[in-house]
Design a protein around this motif. Sequence first.
Motif, mmCIF file in Angstrom:
data_model
loop_
_atom_site.group_PDB
_atom_site.id
_atom_site.type_symbol
_atom_site.label_atom_id
_atom_site.label_comp_id
_atom_site.label_asym_id
_atom_site.label_seq_id
_atom_site.Cartn_x
_atom_site.Cartn_y
_atom_site.Cartn_z
ATOM 1 N N GLY A 20 -30.904 -41.569 -18.360
ATOM 2 C CA GLY A 20 -30.023 -42.344 -17.495
ATOM 3 C C GLY A 20 -29.926 -43.763 -18.030
ATOM 4 N N LEU A 21 -29.798 -44.727 -17.132
ATOM 5 C CA LEU A 21 -29.668 -46.130 -17.544
ATOM 6 C C LEU A 21 -30.844 -46.573 -18.407
ATOM 7 N N ALA A 22 -32.064 -46.375 -17.904
ATOM 8 C CA ALA A 22 -33.236 -46.861 -18.645
ATOM 9 C C ALA A 22 -33.368 -46.177 -19.996
ATOM 10 N N GLY A 23 -33.204 -44.855 -20.020
ATOM 11 C CA GLY A 23 -33.397 -44.125 -21.267
ATOM 12 C C GLY A 23 -32.330 -44.380 -22.291
ATOM 13 N N SER A 24 -31.059 -44.367 -21.868
ATOM 14 C CA SER A 24 -29.954 -44.460 -22.835
ATOM 15 C C SER A 24 -29.638 -45.885 -23.251
ATOM 16 N N VAL A 25 -29.798 -46.850 -22.331
ATOM 17 C CA VAL A 25 -29.407 -48.233 -22.619
ATOM 18 C C VAL A 25 -30.561 -49.043 -23.198
ATOM 19 N N PHE A 26 -31.766 -48.799 -22.725
ATOM 20 C CA PHE A 26 -32.904 -49.598 -23.171
ATOM 21 C C PHE A 26 -33.777 -48.847 -24.187
ATOM 22 N N HIS A 27 -34.441 -47.775 -23.746
ATOM 23 C CA HIS A 27 -35.481 -47.184 -24.574
ATOM 24 C C HIS A 27 -34.956 -46.559 -25.865
ATOM 25 N N ALA A 28 -33.971 -45.690 -25.771
ATOM 26 C CA ALA A 28 -33.506 -44.999 -26.983
ATOM 27 C C ALA A 28 -33.018 -45.971 -28.054
ATOM 28 N N PRO A 29 -32.158 -46.953 -27.737
ATOM 29 C CA PRO A 29 -31.716 -47.883 -28.777
ATOM 30 C C PRO A 29 -32.855 -48.708 -29.375
ATOM 31 N N LEU A 30 -33.806 -49.118 -28.538
ATOM 32 C CA LEU A 30 -34.895 -49.943 -29.050
ATOM 33 C C LEU A 30 -35.863 -49.127 -29.904
ATOM 34 N N ILE A 31 -36.094 -47.874 -29.517
ATOM 35 C CA ILE A 31 -36.916 -46.992 -30.356
ATOM 36 C C ILE A 31 -36.240 -46.789 -31.704
ATOM 37 N N ALA A 32 -34.931 -46.520 -31.667
ATOM 38 C CA ALA A 32 -34.194 -46.274 -32.910
ATOM 39 C C ALA A 32 -34.166 -47.498 -33.812
#
Length: 368
Positions: A20-32
Amino acid sequence: MDGTTGTPRTPLRVGLIGYGLAGSVFHAPLIAATKGLALDTVVTADPDRQRQAVAEHPGVTTVADADALFARADGLDLIVIASPNRTHVPLARTALEAGLPVVVDKPLAATAAEAEALAALAEERGLLLSVFQNRRWDNDFRTVQKLIADGALGRVQRFESRFERWRPRPKGGWRESGDPAEIGGLLYDLGSHVVDQALHLFGPAATVYAETDVRREGAEADDDTFIAITHVSGVRSHLWVSATTAQLGPRFRVLGSAAGFVKYGLDPQEAALREGLRPTPDGEAWGVEPESAWGRLGAGESPQTGGGEPVPTLPGDYPAYYAAIEEALRTAGRPPVTAAEAADALRVLEAARASATEGRTVRIGADR
């Protein structure tokens, strides 16, 4: 690169629960964007979000539930939990029992006791457990930290922090649910950020007073909340979180014995991430704001009338969180945000809820 051999480090494989918001906007891009980490698997049951994850992160695997993720635990090095608040504790416990280090989006739990139990389990297993308090790396907060460290304010006496929005109609969803099991409302949402920042700057709380209100028609959970903390250090923190603020106040007003600092506006990183902009592993400019948004430092006059000197805002640096996680996993070092720190913040949030309900000031430790 490996510090000993000079060879590239094999990326650590990350499983992300929630898109959702947290996973797609924050965590996934920062991990990548983090050298040494690779987004391996995303858990979401929503077919549209599965397609979104694959489109945004080619090569990622998607699975429909956490059980499918934990079934392949041997192929992962880190679990990131970005699912609804009520799932944080059970999913973190399952991950730790499976032998996997864990990052959990804030809040870690509903209570300090739950957070401490998870911390004890992680310590027993020798595993990293960290909480994603990204707003320690906001541009304005980093600037406040520097001003305090440099002594530019003198002795800080009062810290004011506002995370205010104008959303006169509820959006619905679990974040605004009145069900206590959902751990919704602004006290635990934005309140988790402002309380963590205050404790990070000025140390543990001695007393807490709070007011929480449900103001919007149809709202179920608190949408307008004030928290006052008296720190053991003597500093007083006044913190506002609201969805009902028709005129926004300064993000920070920090008053010291020598000068004060006032800063309006929000860190630009969330807006950039929402727009699809991404930090890069090569460290290109990120989290930078224009001079027109800088705060002002001075004494005796309002910044709105030209008082004080403009202070260049340090760049925001959300990527620093996962860079520190990657380093902690490699070296068995201390994570950038610990579960013990999360428990301290939750203790304040619990005290705030009790204060607002009972109409009294709560002394931290006295009611434990």
